[in-house]
Motif scaffolding. Structure first.
Motif, mmCIF file in Angstrom:
data_model
loop_
_atom_site.group_PDB
_atom_site.id
_atom_site.type_symbol
_atom_site.label_atom_id
_atom_site.label_comp_id
_atom_site.label_asym_id
_atom_site.label_seq_id
_atom_site.Cartn_x
_atom_site.Cartn_y
_atom_site.Cartn_z
ATOM 1 N N ARG A 201 29.347 48.100 46.294
ATOM 2 C CA ARG A 201 30.217 49.168 46.648
ATOM 3 C C ARG A 201 30.959 49.854 45.590
ATOM 4 O O ARG A 201 31.705 50.442 46.173
ATOM 5 C CB ARG A 201 31.020 48.494 48.029
ATOM 6 N N GLU A 423 33.579 46.829 38.268
ATOM 7 C CA GLU A 423 33.109 45.185 37.954
ATOM 8 C C GLU A 423 32.961 44.993 36.443
ATOM 9 O O GLU A 423 32.664 43.816 36.117
ATOM 10 C CB GLU A 423 31.757 44.946 38.766
ATOM 11 N N GLN B 112 49.035 47.632 35.132
ATOM 12 C CA GLN B 112 47.698 47.905 35.316
ATOM 13 C C GLN B 112 47.463 47.765 36.816
ATOM 14 O O GLN B 112 48.338 46.829 37.528
ATOM 15 C CB GLN B 112 46.778 46.869 34.836
ATOM 16 N N PRO B 113 46.764 48.400 37.442
ATOM 17 C CA PRO B 113 46.253 48.374 38.840
ATOM 18 C C PRO B 113 45.696 46.870 39.411
ATOM 19 O O PRO B 113 44.845 46.508 38.502
ATOM 20 C CB PRO B 113 45.529 49.571 39.147
ATOM 21 N N ARG B 115 43.562 45.150 42.603
ATOM 22 C CA ARG B 115 42.941 45.457 43.847
ATOM 23 C C ARG B 115 43.247 44.725 44.808
ATOM 24 O O ARG B 115 42.948 43.235 44.773
ATOM 25 C CB ARG B 115 41.544 45.355 43.657
ATOM 26 N N SER B 200 34.357 38.951 42.533
ATOM 27 C CA SER B 200 34.106 40.708 42.576
ATOM 28 C C SER B 200 35.521 41.110 42.685
ATOM 29 O O SER B 200 36.601 40.622 42.902
ATOM 30 C CB SER B 200 32.982 41.067 43.752
ATOM 31 N N ARG B 201 35.544 42.463 42.738
ATOM 32 C CA ARG B 201 36.754 43.261 42.919
ATOM 33 C C ARG B 201 36.765 43.530 44.398
ATOM 34 O O ARG B 201 37.895 44.397 44.524
ATOM 35 C CB ARG B 201 36.576 44.676 42.026
ATOM 36 N N ALA B 202 36.155 43.163 45.118
ATOM 37 C CA ALA B 202 36.335 43.320 46.657
ATOM 38 C C ALA B 202 37.174 42.346 47.350
ATOM 39 O O ALA B 202 36.791 41.244 47.520
ATOM 40 C CB ALA B 202 35.013 43.531 47.243
ATOM 41 N N ILE B 225 38.540 38.434 41.169
ATOM 42 C CA ILE B 225 38.711 38.806 39.759
ATOM 43 C C ILE B 225 40.077 39.275 39.441
ATOM 44 O O ILE B 225 40.739 39.045 38.774
ATOM 45 C CB ILE B 225 37.669 40.024 39.469
ATOM 46 N N GLN B 229 42.991 37.735 36.942
ATOM 47 C CA GLN B 229 43.468 38.618 35.863
ATOM 48 C C GLN B 229 45.139 38.114 36.109
ATOM 49 O O GLN B 229 45.866 37.928 35.005
ATOM 50 C CB GLN B 229 43.140 40.093 36.157
ATOM 51 N N ALA B 422 34.420 44.328 51.482
ATOM 52 C CA ALA B 422 33.416 45.842 51.302
ATOM 53 C C ALA B 422 31.947 45.486 51.267
ATOM 54 O O ALA B 422 31.066 46.260 51.550
ATOM 55 C CB ALA B 422 33.959 46.809 50.432
#
Lengths: 466, 466
Positions: A201, A423, B112-113, B115, B200-202, B225, B229, B422
């Motif tokens: 995604r 990613e 930094q952002p 998620r 993952s970043r989801a 992830i 971080q 997602a």
């Protein structure tokens, strides 16, 4: 498939051009030390630590952002901490592109959000229209002019994974040329399936441009999964989409190429240039693109310093590659008069997959010297692949002015799973592969610094071709 | 590890309770037809088509959303198109929780952002504070009361992948109990590593709650992830984060359980209940959670209809499971007086991995009947696993009132890679695995419909235990 030294030598004799360069020969002592260096580099974690530091402490660092300035400070401090002899910066000025927000929705009976990423350089704006799907750029090209009036063009090219990443030629072209082509056909907006080989995604961003004289339209990439969803919906019947991008150009910014040198012990004015780019796109933390390149090349200088290389090792952390090769172009402009002293350059800007091949503009190198290099690289699984490589990204502008280049080819099979998307993070790098990369770059850089004779760097006018 | 029929029989004789149920026996003709049904179901793509239709045409469908209403209409139309004899709806009313926006940033030198995804049921609000990391919920529990005043609690539990998904006990508990615990310690905000086994970043969302009497704080899950971080940053030194959630409760909504029946040819008042839940979380398109369950069970009714099952096959597409089992509870309330006629129920709400085991509340089933069921399921790779299963989600409330249940256990090794994030999309389902699931549910449902004697459904007061 690895050629024997004899086969390589024969191939070179056949391929050697008429105007052979001056004899190049690497002293035996340097070859011996290269093997030791290689084996030490395989056990060294400097590249990993540098990459971890950059991606963790600075994070995403798009050109012109607040993090761009922090990355510059980080690079200066890191070069110094690694014991580089000289550290300085050189400015690179560019227009700044900013992403503020982005969204897309299917409207009507199948209303649902779609995950999109504005293409770098896209204008902002909100458009609604029926989606017209094209399997590739050629199909869009074949559409009659004006036929997409008020509609949204959707180029649904499925990028294929390859070791050399060569299908980026097709998918990257869709990104660069697609929006202008869509404008010519009358479209109000442009969507493409991400130029990526993943199925996720996470949209892949990346630069685009508009041909001169055209009125720009909003242009974005759908995640590969959202592209598949949209293709299914379009197959069911007319499908309207609303695309809303808030992004665009926002003034000018001056960033810095950050440069660290290990001063040559015998020929300090002659430079072996290595490097990567310091900036990243905004979605990920720029680990494979190009934190790894920074980590590898910064580590190489640190590994070589105690070996007192004959030539100077110059490591450049280039500014803002992603939005238009700004750092590489600024470097070339500044050093245009100094091409002859840039003995050879090699960049790392294709991830951290294992190096499998090497090539160089110096294809008329003495077979003996080539065989020497091959001898040290072969245990890393690297073979000579004349004609397969090219100068990667930032060193391109100075190679156009005659600087010799080498190529150490990373296995890019999975590079485009992560390229320019969220990613692209530290966890995707295998520390063992990164060490293999470092070993390859260290060996090549060391041998180039010790070689008697050059690699063919010869000043020429910019843009006069290779 | 698959037990022989004899071993199963012996185990059951030992385990049989004193008050054995009435004899259950499946006619030989039904067994024979079950084998034919199984093999036909393995080649049938109805479940795939239904799942594709729901996830594509409706997409994400959180309880109370505009898509919730469309999903109800979709389900009614799909039942009818599949030839169900009766289709109707029953209301389920619930408070509506809405996600509007969510973001988090590291502040200061490493800005930094991050998620994040608001947890379902979280209050909105913006908080800033230093992050205090706890490796698990027990560590947070051990912190002194008040010790987190003005800080953000970060529970960094790493969920482990297991076939039976059992580590969701730990990670799910962090999600449910973590925010209240953080409030007790004085925290201003709550973050957790997603309850997921991916990298993952989801972010993975999912419901949470606050203990009565507490003042709620914003509560969100970091992608795995982003959690790594943040853990690295916290290890470097004091790290401040800003968490901004715009979400919360927004009135009441009445959705519908959508029910389709294949009327029983001999004992129409006796019901075999199967189903899944129609709603999904908002990030993905609810393919494994629980489009697959809807697809499988709708397909089972369609496959069984021409076989004229003796008992009625009732397929329930339950409303709003995700935000509190509202459809399942509404069904139990409405049918509380009809437990005896619900001969047995089996739900599919654990993805579309291959079914590997089965279990039932009817553990005192006649060994002969059990051996018959096992005989038909064994070729699908399914073994009897007494004590391993439970009623999945929506049928739970009526099993608490005495309805017998069966369990067909999906391989959940990868379920929590996608759960509530997602990436829960159609492409994650393997059509062959989905057909195996359908075959298993079809066989079990058919045999239950044809069995002489029941499976132990006996009305009891709600909440009196098992």
């Amino acid at each position: 498939m690895r050629p024997t030294v004899l086969a390589v030598a024969l191939a070179l004799l056949v391929a050697a051009p008429l105007h052979a360069a001056q004899p190049t020969r690497i002293p035996d002592a340097a070859i011996k030390r290269a093997a030791t260096l290689r084996d030490a580099a395989l056990k060294d974690d400097t590249a990993w630590k540098v990459t971890e530091s950059l991606t963790t402490e600075v994070g995403p660092r798009p050109g012109g952002s607040e993090a761009d300035a922090r990355a510059v400070e980080w690079a200066k401090a890191k070069f110094k901490a690694l014991g580089y002899d000289k550290v300085w910066t050189e400015p690179a000025t560019f227009p700044k592109w900013v992403r503020r927000s982005e969204s897309a929705q299917v409207l009507g009976a199948h209303a649902q959000p779609l995950r999109v990423g504005a293409l770098g350089g896209s204008v902002g704006g909100t458009v609604e229209g029926e989606v017209v799907r094209f399997p590739d750029l050629a199909a869009l090209e074949a559409a009659p002019d004006g036929s997409l009036a008020g509609k949204i063009a959707f180029v649904d090219y499925h990028m294929q994974a390859r070791r050399d990443g060569s299908d980026y030629g097709n998918s990257g072209r869709a990104r660069w040329a697609g929006p202008s082509l869509a404008i010519h056909k009358g479209a109000a907006g442009f969507l493409m399936r991400s130029a990526g080989t993943d199925l996720s995604r996470a949209p892949h961003t990346g630069g685009t441009r508009y041909d001169e004289g055209l009125t720009p339209i909003p242009a974005a990439a759908l995640s590969t999964i959202d592209a598949e969803q949209l293709a299914r919906l379009v197959a069911l019947g007319p499908t309207r989409v609303k695309l809303a991008l808030d992004c665009g150009w926002d003034g000018e910014y001056t960033s810095q190429n950050v440069i660290g040198e290990i001063t040559g012990s015998k020929r300090p004015q002659e430079v072996v240039l290595i490097g990567g780019h310091l900036d990243s796109w905004d979605y990920g933390t720029g680990a494979i693109d190009d934190g790894a390149g920074i980590g590898i090349t910064m580590a190489v200088g640190a590994l070589l310093k105690p070996m007192k290389p004959a030539r100077t090792i110059r490591v450049v952390a280039f500014a803002n590659e992603e939005q238009g090769l700004w750092g590489g172009r600024a470097y070339a402009d500044k050093h245009a008069g100094d091409v002859a002293n840039h003995v050879i350059a090699v960049e790392s800007d294709f991830g951290a997959g294992r190096i499998y091949g090497f090539d160089s503009s110096a294809r008329d190198l003495q077979p003996a010297a080539l065989a020497q290099i091959q001898q040290v690289l072969a245990p890393l699984g690297i073979e000579w692949m004349p004609g397969k490589g090219d100068p990667e990204s930032d060193i391109g502008p100075l190679t156009e002015r005659g600087m010799a280049w080498a190529w150490l080819g990373h296995d890019g099979t999975h590079y485009f799973d992560l390229h320019h998307n969220a990613e692209d993070t530290l966890d995707k790098i295998d520390p063992k592969d990164l060490a293999q990369n470092t070993a390859a770059y260290a060996v090549f850089t060391w041998l180039a610094s010790q070689a008697d004779g050059g690699f063919g760097s010869t000043p020429k006018a910019a843009g006069s071709g290779d």
